[in-house]
Design a protein around this motif. Structure first.
Motif, PDB file in Angstrom:
ATOM      1  N   GLY A 166     -19.366   2.564  18.984  1.00 57.92           N
ATOM      2  CA  GLY A 166     -18.059   3.161  18.733  1.00 57.92           C
ATOM      3  C   GLY A 166     -18.114   4.208  17.642  1.00 57.92           C
ATOM      4  N   HIS A 169      -9.710  -8.717  13.004  1.00 58.51           N
ATOM      5  CA  HIS A 169      -9.854  -8.723  14.460  1.00 58.51           C
ATOM      6  C   HIS A 169      -8.500  -8.695  15.171  1.00 58.51           C
ATOM      7  N   ARG A 223     -19.204   4.031  14.620  1.00 59.40           N
ATOM      8  CA  ARG A 223     -18.761   3.489  13.340  1.00 59.40           C
ATOM      9  C   ARG A 223     -19.963   3.365  12.410  1.00 59.40           C
ATOM     10  N   GLY A 250     -10.022   0.868   8.031  1.00 56.45           N
ATOM     11  CA  GLY A 250      -9.381   0.986   9.333  1.00 56.45           C
ATOM     12  C   GLY A 250      -8.342   2.078   9.347  1.00 56.45           C
ATOM     13  N   THR A 251      -7.779   2.323  10.498  1.00 61.53           N
ATOM     14  CA  THR A 251      -6.776   3.379  10.642  1.00 61.53           C
ATOM     15  C   THR A 251      -5.464   3.034   9.952  1.00 61.53           C
ATOM     16  N   GLY A 272      -6.063  -6.864  14.110  1.00 66.28           N
ATOM     17  CA  GLY A 272      -5.501  -5.527  13.934  1.00 66.28           C
ATOM     18  C   GLY A 272      -4.827  -5.267  12.615  1.00 66.28           C
ATOM     19  N   GLY A 282      -5.803  -1.973  11.569  1.00 69.73           N
ATOM     20  CA  GLY A 282      -5.908  -1.026  12.675  1.00 69.73           C
ATOM     21  C   GLY A 282      -7.299  -1.037  13.270  1.00 69.73           C
ATOM     22  N   ASP A 283      -7.670   0.074  13.872  1.00 73.17           N
ATOM     23  CA  ASP A 283      -9.017   0.205  14.430  1.00 73.17           C
ATOM     24  C   ASP A 283     -10.026   0.390  13.302  1.00 73.17           C
TER      25      ASP A 283
END
Length: 452
Positions: A312, A214, A314, A336-337, A216, A219-220
């Protein structure tokens, strides 16, 4: 005033004072809880443990009751008695009353001074839970019955002003889900706690890894996969004297109205983890599955694969199965990214890796400590007068399991909005009678099973 009336008045006054104490908490306890919350060392610190024992011994014990004394119920009450000071088990209820005296005696030997269950506080039969809820000597109720009974039992316990521990899942259909939402809101209004058996939300490696996600660390979030793949599940043989309904309750895992199937009853742990990470339930589900190894008369499928679409755009790929001899896997992988996080089930820990595969975080798991911590958090919340009410989160995760099951059973793409707000699906029998008949068992067939 007669002596009898005087005694009754005195008891009512005592009960009222006790309810006030348990609802508001003492100044000493609330203050100590605040201090400990900011300075508590790691679990097992003897100085803190001794302080908590001393504090608890100076206050009236919190009186707890167990409803549902099978394997999970016995484990839950043992966890609560093991981790908490200043509590006392005062009542036990189960459909099968014959085993309760033995359970009481074994718990009393294991937890000296924490068990005081009189013979007249042992309740057998389907209505035993009502005797517990009517008992003014009970402050906290632990529910570990088959899942079908959970929504209504929780709602009645909230009405009775009890604090609650409720095993997962919270519900097995949309009707039960809506009962849970109303009970959650009423508990918040009443100031009574509801803690649920989603122990991973209190397992340190889960908490820390998801906190980093959460914040990061990967990443996203783009997508995720989750798997709860295990071997077979227990199956009980019908005794000749049992009615249809009694046998189904006895062998509850294999009947969908009682268990919700594996995806709801067992794999809800992974679903709850994903919902926690994603910040809420999905928007829709599309699923497949089947049955290959279930015993005759079982309504369960033994495998499901669900694509959950989360806000989103996902996607989460979710698989669960119970097939003897097949490979086991229990893990959640979040992509994640900037990297990925892997959170394993049971005691296998968690880790985060960057895009190059370099490990940037790892932590071991301890599910035994998490099982106990959920009970400590409940009792601490009662004693401090700061209620925890987490039924909605667990109900959301339970209905997410139902969403996957309904999508698989019907062969349809099913939306969360439909299931939560429009679906008329209610599995609990309107003519429920523990001594009565039940229709012959059957299992769902996609394309034939209707979306209701």
């Amino acid at each position: 005033m007669t002596s009898q009336n005087s005694d009754a008045t005195s008891k009512q006054s005592s009960d009222a004072n006790r309810r006030h104490f348990l609802k508001s908490g003492s100044v000493l306890t609330a203050g100590a809880a605040t201090v400990l919350a900011g300075t508590r060392p790691v679990r097992g610190d003897e100085e803190v443990a001794e302080y908590e024992r001393t504090l608890a011994s100076s206050e009236p014990p919190i009186r707890i009751a167990l409803v549902g004394a099978g394997g999970r119920g016995s484990g839950a009450i043992n966890d609560s008695l093991s981790i908490n000071e200043g509590i006392k088990l005062v009542a036990i209820a189960d459909l099968d009353g014959s085993k309760l005296g033995g359970l009481r005696d074994s718990l009393a030997k294991r937890h000296e001074g924490k068990v005081n269950v009189a013979d007249n506080k042992i309740y057998g039969g389907i209505d035993g839970y009502k005797r517990v809820l009517d008992d003014a000597d009970v402050d906290v109720v632990l529910f570990a019955t088959p899942p079908a009974f959970r929504p209504s039992y929780i709602a009645e316990a909230v009405d009775a002003g009890k604090h609650i521990f409720a095993e997962k899942p919270s519900c097995v259909d949309p009707a039960g889900y809506r009962i849970c939402l109303a009970a959650h809101d009423k508990a918040v209004a009443n100031g009574t706690s509801i803690v649920t058996g989603t122990q991973y939300r209190r397992q340190t490696n889960y908490v820390e890894c998801i906190k980093r996600i959460h914040e990061g660390a990967i990443g996203d979030i783009v997508s995720a996969s989750a798997r709860y793949c295990s071997n077979g599940i227990w199956n009980k043989i019908r005794r000749p004297e049992m009615s249809d309904t009694e046998f189904q309750v006895f062998n509850w895992m294999h009947f969908i109205w009682l268990s919700g199937d594996q995806i709801v009853e067992q794999a809800v742990h992974n679903i709850d983890t994903i919902n926690w990470i994603m910040g809420g339930p999905p928007e829709s589900a599309f699923a497949v599955g089947g049955r290959f190894t279930r015993p005759e008369g079982s309504e369960m499928w033994d495998s499901m694969a669900v694509d959950y679409q989360y806000p989103g755009n996902r996607m989460v790929s979710f698989i669960c199965r119970q097939i003897p001899g097949a490979a086991n896997e229990n893990a959640n992988v979040i992509y994640g990214t900037k990297g990925k996080a892997t959170i394993y089930g049971i005691n296998s820990g968690a880790k985060i890796e960057d895009r190059d595969g370099k490990e940037t975080f790892s932590m071991e798991g301890n599910i035994g400590a998490a099982y106990q911590q959920e009970h400590k958090d409940l009792i601490d919340s009662v004693r401090s007068g700061k209620p925890i009410v987490e039924l909605k989160e667990t109900a959301d995760s339970s209905l997410t399991g139902v969403l996957g099951r309904v999508a698989a059973y019907t062969g349809q793409n099913v939306s969360w909005d439909f299931l939560a707000n429009e679906s008329k699906l209610s599995l609990f029998p309107e003519d429920f009678d523990i001594n009565g008949p039940r229709p012959e068992s059957s299992f769902a067939i996609p394309g034939q099973s209707k979306l209701i």
